[in-house]
Design a protein around this motif. Structure first.
Motif, PDB file in Angstrom:
ATOM      1  N   ASP A 179       0.855  -1.189   0.000  1.00  0.00           N
ATOM      2  CA  ASP A 179       0.000   0.000   0.000  1.00  0.00           C
ATOM      3  C   ASP A 179       0.889   1.237   0.000  1.00  0.00           C
ATOM      4  O   ASP A 179       2.121   1.156   0.078  1.00  0.00           O
ATOM      5  CB  ASP A 179      -0.949  -0.023   1.195  1.00  0.00           C
ATOM      6  CG  ASP A 179      -0.233  -0.032   2.542  1.00  0.00           C
ATOM      7  OD1 ASP A 179       0.973   0.307   2.614  1.00  0.00           O
ATOM      8  OD2 ASP A 179      -0.879  -0.363   3.538  1.00  0.00           O
ATOM      9  N   LEU A 180       0.262   2.404  -0.082  1.00  0.00           N
ATOM     10  CA  LEU A 180       1.004   3.659  -0.195  1.00  0.00           C
ATOM     11  C   LEU A 180       1.928   3.899   0.987  1.00  0.00           C
ATOM     12  O   LEU A 180       3.094   4.257   0.799  1.00  0.00           O
ATOM     13  CB  LEU A 180       0.032   4.837  -0.355  1.00  0.00           C
ATOM     14  CG  LEU A 180       0.664   6.221  -0.437  1.00  0.00           C
ATOM     15  CD1 LEU A 180       1.641   6.300  -1.599  1.00  0.00           C
ATOM     16  CD2 LEU A 180      -0.407   7.282  -0.552  1.00  0.00           C
ATOM     17  N   GLU A 181       1.443   3.703   2.201  1.00  0.00           N
ATOM     18  CA  GLU A 181       2.255   3.974   3.385  1.00  0.00           C
ATOM     19  C   GLU A 181       3.513   3.093   3.416  1.00  0.00           C
ATOM     20  O   GLU A 181       4.601   3.557   3.729  1.00  0.00           O
ATOM     21  CB  GLU A 181       1.432   3.768   4.663  1.00  0.00           C
ATOM     22  CG  GLU A 181       0.328   4.789   4.851  1.00  0.00           C
ATOM     23  CD  GLU A 181      -0.882   4.579   3.938  1.00  0.00           C
ATOM     24  OE1 GLU A 181      -1.144   3.426   3.506  1.00  0.00           O
ATOM     25  OE2 GLU A 181      -1.549   5.574   3.628  1.00  0.00           O
ATOM     26  N   THR A 182       3.339   1.832   3.078  1.00  0.00           N
ATOM     27  CA  THR A 182       4.478   0.912   3.053  1.00  0.00           C
ATOM     28  C   THR A 182       5.451   1.301   1.947  1.00  0.00           C
ATOM     29  O   THR A 182       6.668   1.280   2.148  1.00  0.00           O
ATOM     30  CB  THR A 182       3.992  -0.543   2.866  1.00  0.00           C
ATOM     31  OG1 THR A 182       3.076  -0.856   3.914  1.00  0.00           O
ATOM     32  CG2 THR A 182       5.148  -1.522   2.879  1.00  0.00           C
ATOM     33  N   ALA A 183       4.912   1.677   0.778  1.00  0.00           N
ATOM     34  CA  ALA A 183       5.771   2.088  -0.341  1.00  0.00           C
ATOM     35  C   ALA A 183       6.603   3.307   0.049  1.00  0.00           C
ATOM     36  O   ALA A 183       7.815   3.353  -0.216  1.00  0.00           O
ATOM     37  CB  ALA A 183       4.926   2.391  -1.575  1.00  0.00           C
ATOM     38  N   ILE A 184       5.975   4.286   0.688  1.00  0.00           N
ATOM     39  CA  ILE A 184       6.693   5.493   1.104  1.00  0.00           C
ATOM     40  C   ILE A 184       7.802   5.136   2.100  1.00  0.00           C
ATOM     41  O   ILE A 184       8.935   5.622   1.980  1.00  0.00           O
ATOM     42  CB  ILE A 184       5.722   6.529   1.711  1.00  0.00           C
ATOM     43  CG1 ILE A 184       4.789   7.077   0.619  1.00  0.00           C
ATOM     44  CG2 ILE A 184       6.482   7.661   2.394  1.00  0.00           C
ATOM     45  CD1 ILE A 184       3.622   7.887   1.159  1.00  0.00           C
ATOM     46  N   ALA A 185       7.500   4.290   3.054  1.00  0.00           N
ATOM     47  CA  ALA A 185       8.501   3.875   4.046  1.00  0.00           C
ATOM     48  C   ALA A 185       9.673   3.165   3.372  1.00  0.00           C
ATOM     49  O   ALA A 185      10.845   3.424   3.698  1.00  0.00           O
ATOM     50  CB  ALA A 185       7.859   2.976   5.103  1.00  0.00           C
ATOM     51  N   ARG A 186       9.371   2.268   2.434  1.00  0.00           N
ATOM     52  CA  ARG A 186      10.443   1.549   1.723  1.00  0.00           C
ATOM     53  C   ARG A 186      11.295   2.504   0.897  1.00  0.00           C
ATOM     54  O   ARG A 186      12.528   2.424   0.903  1.00  0.00           O
ATOM     55  CB  ARG A 186       9.846   0.464   0.834  1.00  0.00           C
ATOM     56  CG  ARG A 186       9.286  -0.709   1.593  1.00  0.00           C
ATOM     57  CD  ARG A 186       8.725  -1.760   0.660  1.00  0.00           C
ATOM     58  NE  ARG A 186       8.083  -2.831   1.407  1.00  0.00           N
ATOM     59  CZ  ARG A 186       7.468  -3.847   0.835  1.00  0.00           C
ATOM     60  NH1 ARG A 186       7.384  -3.955  -0.470  1.00  0.00           N
ATOM     61  NH2 ARG A 186       6.913  -4.784   1.588  1.00  0.00           N
ATOM     62  N   VAL A 187      10.629   3.403   0.158  1.00  0.00           N
ATOM     63  CA  VAL A 187      11.358   4.361  -0.673  1.00  0.00           C
ATOM     64  C   VAL A 187      12.250   5.237   0.199  1.00  0.00           C
ATOM     65  O   VAL A 187      13.426   5.459  -0.129  1.00  0.00           O
ATOM     66  CB  VAL A 187      10.372   5.219  -1.514  1.00  0.00           C
ATOM     67  CG1 VAL A 187      11.078   6.447  -2.095  1.00  0.00           C
ATOM     68  CG2 VAL A 187       9.752   4.382  -2.625  1.00  0.00           C
ATOM     69  N   ASN A 188      11.741   5.733   1.318  1.00  0.00           N
ATOM     70  CA  ASN A 188      12.552   6.570   2.208  1.00  0.00           C
ATOM     71  C   ASN A 188      13.755   5.809   2.748  1.00  0.00           C
ATOM     72  O   ASN A 188      14.851   6.370   2.860  1.00  0.00           O
ATOM     73  CB  ASN A 188      11.695   7.132   3.337  1.00  0.00           C
ATOM     74  CG  ASN A 188      10.732   8.199   2.836  1.00  0.00           C
ATOM     75  OD1 ASN A 188      10.934   8.785   1.772  1.00  0.00           O
ATOM     76  ND2 ASN A 188       9.679   8.446   3.598  1.00  0.00           N
ATOM     77  N   ALA A 189      13.573   4.545   3.071  1.00  0.00           N
ATOM     78  CA  ALA A 189      14.697   3.726   3.548  1.00  0.00           C
ATOM     79  C   ALA A 189      15.749   3.555   2.449  1.00  0.00           C
ATOM     80  O   ALA A 189      16.957   3.662   2.716  1.00  0.00           O
ATOM     81  CB  ALA A 189      14.193   2.362   4.020  1.00  0.00           C
ATOM     82  N   TYR A 190      15.291   3.316   1.231  1.00  0.00           N
ATOM     83  CA  TYR A 190      16.232   3.189   0.100  1.00  0.00           C
ATOM     84  C   TYR A 190      16.982   4.501  -0.131  1.00  0.00           C
ATOM     85  O   TYR A 190      18.192   4.504  -0.375  1.00  0.00           O
ATOM     86  CB  TYR A 190      15.504   2.777  -1.181  1.00  0.00           C
ATOM     87  CG  TYR A 190      15.059   1.336  -1.207  1.00  0.00           C
ATOM     88  CD1 TYR A 190      15.944   0.295  -0.954  1.00  0.00           C
ATOM     89  CD2 TYR A 190      13.742   1.000  -1.530  1.00  0.00           C
ATOM     90  CE1 TYR A 190      15.535  -1.026  -0.990  1.00  0.00           C
ATOM     91  CE2 TYR A 190      13.316  -0.324  -1.573  1.00  0.00           C
ATOM     92  CZ  TYR A 190      14.222  -1.333  -1.303  1.00  0.00           C
ATOM     93  OH  TYR A 190      13.817  -2.644  -1.353  1.00  0.00           O
ATOM     94  N   LYS A 191      16.283   5.615  -0.051  1.00  0.00           N
ATOM     95  CA  LYS A 191      16.924   6.915  -0.258  1.00  0.00           C
ATOM     96  C   LYS A 191      17.984   7.167   0.816  1.00  0.00           C
ATOM     97  O   LYS A 191      19.060   7.701   0.516  1.00  0.00           O
ATOM     98  CB  LYS A 191      15.884   8.035  -0.246  1.00  0.00           C
ATOM     99  CG  LYS A 191      15.041   8.088  -1.513  1.00  0.00           C
ATOM    100  CD  LYS A 191      14.024   9.214  -1.430  1.00  0.00           C
ATOM    101  CE  LYS A 191      13.199   9.335  -2.677  1.00  0.00           C
ATOM    102  NZ  LYS A 191      12.244  10.467  -2.604  1.00  0.00           N
ATOM    103  N   LYS A 192      17.704   6.773   2.059  1.00  0.00           N
ATOM    104  CA  LYS A 192      18.684   6.938   3.144  1.00  0.00           C
ATOM    105  C   LYS A 192      19.946   6.115   2.885  1.00  0.00           C
ATOM    106  O   LYS A 192      21.018   6.451   3.373  1.00  0.00           O
ATOM    107  CB  LYS A 192      18.068   6.555   4.491  1.00  0.00           C
ATOM    108  CG  LYS A 192      17.136   7.612   5.028  1.00  0.00           C
ATOM    109  CD  LYS A 192      16.549   7.212   6.362  1.00  0.00           C
ATOM    110  CE  LYS A 192      15.569   8.276   6.829  1.00  0.00           C
ATOM    111  NZ  LYS A 192      14.815   7.882   8.009  1.00  0.00           N
ATOM    112  N   GLN A 193      19.791   5.028   2.121  1.00  0.00           N
ATOM    113  CA  GLN A 193      20.926   4.187   1.753  1.00  0.00           C
ATOM    114  C   GLN A 193      21.664   4.746   0.533  1.00  0.00           C
ATOM    115  O   GLN A 193      22.638   4.162   0.065  1.00  0.00           O
ATOM    116  CB  GLN A 193      20.454   2.769   1.429  1.00  0.00           C
ATOM    117  CG  GLN A 193      19.856   2.019   2.588  1.00  0.00           C
ATOM    118  CD  GLN A 193      19.199   0.712   2.159  1.00  0.00           C
ATOM    119  OE1 GLN A 193      19.451   0.189   1.073  1.00  0.00           O
ATOM    120  NE2 GLN A 193      18.341   0.174   3.018  1.00  0.00           N
TER     121      GLN A 193
END
Length: 165
Positions: free
Chosen positions: A9-23
């Motif tokens: 869902d959107l919330e999970t996608a945003i969390a995953r994308v933010n984690a990837y960006k932090k990496q």
């Protein structure tokens, strides 16, 4: 029920994308119906992925597909089935639904580094372009393999399997 870890869902996608960006990973975003997956889709997604590290697909909900005027019988496959198939592609990292006519709100939430559409879209007509560019990202319209489209495939199937009176 069809499910895959890449479907979210959107919330999970945003969390995953933010984690990837932090990496430090570059996030690529594209969207579409992907109703009957074909070679043109697979090629475009593979080339989109090559532009970054993580490929996010904004996938039209069933209602969103119906509202595009592609025909009353579309989509042929449900959101769940389309998302499931896309999730099994090596190039795809996240599949997230959107219900609006365009993926603009999704793009505004994800803020990808790179926005990609197929070559049938001019850069000026790509939804979300200004959002991505305002955040320092880039937008690409990648050439398509000619002769591949879901509409052409559906027409061919229909002509091949016409009911004889």
């Amino acid at each position: 029920m069809l499910n895959h870890p890449k479907m979210c869902d959107l919330e999970t996608a945003i969390a995953r994308v933010n984690a990837y960006k932090k990496q430090g990973k570059k996030v690529v975003f594209t969207n579409g119906c992907f109703d009957i997956l074909h070679s043109g889709h697979v090629d475009l997604l593979a080339r989109a992925k090559q532009l970054g590290d993580i490929l996010v697909i904004g996938l039209n909900s069933d209602e969103s597909v119906k509202n595009q005027g592609k025909g009353e019988d579309r989509p042929f496959n449900t959101y769940e089935a389309r998302a499931f198939v896309l999730s099994h592609l090596e190039s795809v990292d996240i599949v997230v639904p959107f219900t609006d006519k365009t993926p603009l709100l999704l793009i505004e939430k994800i803020i990808p580094d790179i926005l990609v559409k197929g070559g049938d879209w001019s850069l000026d007509s790509i939804v979300g372009r200004s959002v991505v560019e305002e955040h320092g990202g880039s937008v690409h319209s990648l050439p398509l393999i000619q002769g591949f489209s879901t509409t052409n495939l559906a027409d061919k199937i229909s002509k091949t399997h016409k009911v004889k009176e």
